[in-house]
Design an enzyme around this catalytic site. Structure first.
Site, PDB file in Angstrom:
ATOM      1  N   HIS A 149       0.835  -1.206   0.000  1.00 45.20           N
ATOM      2  CA  HIS A 149       0.000   0.000   0.000  1.00 45.20           C
ATOM      3  C   HIS A 149       0.873   1.260   0.000  1.00 45.20           C
ATOM      4  O   HIS A 149       0.653   2.189  -0.790  1.00 45.20           O
ATOM      5  CB  HIS A 149      -0.922   0.003   1.224  1.00 45.20           C
ATOM      6  CG  HIS A 149      -1.570   1.340   1.448  1.00 45.20           C
ATOM      7  ND1 HIS A 149      -2.612   1.793   0.661  1.00 45.20           N
ATOM      8  CD2 HIS A 149      -1.301   2.338   2.335  1.00 45.20           C
ATOM      9  CE1 HIS A 149      -2.961   3.015   1.064  1.00 45.20           C
ATOM     10  NE2 HIS A 149      -2.181   3.366   2.071  1.00 45.20           N
ATOM     11  N   HIS A 154       1.314   5.106  -2.417  1.00 49.87           N
ATOM     12  CA  HIS A 154       1.763   6.475  -2.116  1.00 49.87           C
ATOM     13  C   HIS A 154       3.070   6.879  -2.808  1.00 49.87           C
ATOM     14  O   HIS A 154       3.171   7.981  -3.318  1.00 49.87           O
ATOM     15  CB  HIS A 154       1.936   6.654  -0.603  1.00 49.87           C
ATOM     16  CG  HIS A 154       0.642   6.678   0.158  1.00 49.87           C
ATOM     17  ND1 HIS A 154      -0.256   7.724   0.078  1.00 49.87           N
ATOM     18  CD2 HIS A 154       0.087   5.787   1.003  1.00 49.87           C
ATOM     19  CE1 HIS A 154      -1.304   7.489   0.857  1.00 49.87           C
ATOM     20  NE2 HIS A 154      -1.121   6.308   1.430  1.00 49.87           N
ATOM     21  N   GLU A 195      -6.444   9.193  -0.217  1.00 50.34           N
ATOM     22  CA  GLU A 195      -6.574   7.737  -0.046  1.00 50.34           C
ATOM     23  C   GLU A 195      -7.622   7.135  -0.995  1.00 50.34           C
ATOM     24  O   GLU A 195      -7.406   6.045  -1.534  1.00 50.34           O
ATOM     25  CB  GLU A 195      -6.947   7.383   1.400  1.00 50.34           C
ATOM     26  CG  GLU A 195      -5.832   7.618   2.425  1.00 50.34           C
ATOM     27  CD  GLU A 195      -4.646   6.659   2.303  1.00 50.34           C
ATOM     28  OE1 GLU A 195      -4.680   5.734   1.466  1.00 50.34           O
ATOM     29  OE2 GLU A 195      -3.653   6.866   3.035  1.00 50.34           O
ATOM     30  N   SER A 214      -3.885   0.764  -4.606  1.00 51.99           N
ATOM     31  CA  SER A 214      -3.157  -0.396  -4.078  1.00 51.99           C
ATOM     32  C   SER A 214      -4.092  -1.554  -3.745  1.00 51.99           C
ATOM     33  O   SER A 214      -3.657  -2.551  -3.175  1.00 51.99           O
ATOM     34  CB  SER A 214      -2.358   0.005  -2.830  1.00 51.99           C
ATOM     35  OG  SER A 214      -3.226   0.440  -1.805  1.00 51.99           O
TER      36      SER A 214
HETATM   37 FE   LIG Z   1      -2.330   5.292   2.917  1.00 46.88          FE
END
Ligand SMILES: [Fe+2]
Length: 272
Positions: A149, A154, A195, A214
């Site tokens: 993730h 990110h 997010e 993700s």
């Molecule tokens: Fe995150």
């Protein structure tokens, strides 16, 4: 934050709960991250063949899906970062690459850190990342942010100069949040944008949020969610449940609009 010697506790419904080898592994990786100090080189984790397999499987599938579902800015960031496909990358190498591209730092943490610490680090262009890999029995699922993730979601964003700046502006806004209610408002906006944000691009809804980018399962179905217009006040006041696919998402008219409107919110957030 955890101390170096404390074993990692997993909830009973965690996929690795009844796997003593996995639990020991999580504790060892957490201990390594906990002993890391700013300014020190990031210690490498020797990933197991099983962990490399999980990365290989998930990263191949996600890369394919990003072609259909990710915004162009994300795909450009991923092309610049060039993450390895065949093994879990070391944070040391991801940090060096992102730093060279956008001056953003990646630093290891043992697990979840307090919200203000996580956001506050962004103000200093530092992204706090876990290093462990999800349990191999369910490669396409994790109940908590693992390195897949953090890095696929990110770090690929942080490889783009404009997006790295947006993360820094988010961090600076968080520092102005006085009471916890104000931080809660900020956190919900962060959740529904960086997010789980989506934006229209050439007539298609595409993801720019790291949680969607993700998630092998959710990225394929987010277009079925209830899509509401991008609205800071609405995002900041809507509760969310982290344990399920998001039933409501907020769509910006374009990714340029995200940068303008979300950036504008971060820059003017009063925090009271
Ligand atoms: Fe995150």
């Amino acid at each position: 934050m955890r101390s170096v010697l404390e074993p990692v506790e997993l909830p009973t419904d965690h996929p690795g709960f009844s796997d003593p080898v996995y639990r020991a592994r999580r504790s060892a990786i957490a201990a390594s991250a906990a002993s890391s100090r700013d300014g020190d080189p990031i210690a490498d984790v020797v990933y197991t063949p099983e962990e490399d397999d999980v990365w290989r499987t998930v990263s191949a599938e996600l890369s394919r899906l990003h072609g259909s579902y990710a915004v162009e800015a994300y795909r450009q960031g991923a092309a610049r970062l060039e993450l390895p496909r065949d093994r879990v990358p070391q944070l040391r190498e991801v940090d060096a690459r992102v730093r060279a591209l956008t001056r953003f730092h990646i630093r290891p943490v043992p697990g979840l850190v307090p919200t203000r610490v996580f956001y506050g680090a962004l103000a200093e262009r530092r992204f706090l990342s876990t290093q462990y890999v999800r349990h191999h029995s369910v490669p396409f699922y994790t109940p908590e942010p693992d390195i897949i993730h953090e890095i696929i979601g990110h770090a690929n964003m942080l490889a783009s100069p404009e997006l790295a700046d947006l993360y820094e502006r988010a961090g600076k806004a968080s520092l102005r949040a006085g009471p916890d209610e104000a931080l809660g408002f900020f956190s919900r906006v962060f959740w529904f944008t960086l997010e789980f944000g989506v934006a229209w691009e050439r007539g298609e809804l595409r993801a720019y949020g790291a949680g969607l980018l993700s998630s092998y399962g959710e990225i394929q179905v987010f277009r079925d969610a209830e899509i509401r217009p991008f609205d800071i006040e609405a995002m900041g006041t809507l509760a969310y449940d982290i344990t399920r696919y998001q039933p409501v998402l907020f769509a910006a008219e374009s990714f340029e609009a995200v940068q303008r409107d979300l950036g504008g919110f971060f820059d003017t957030f009063k925090g009271a």
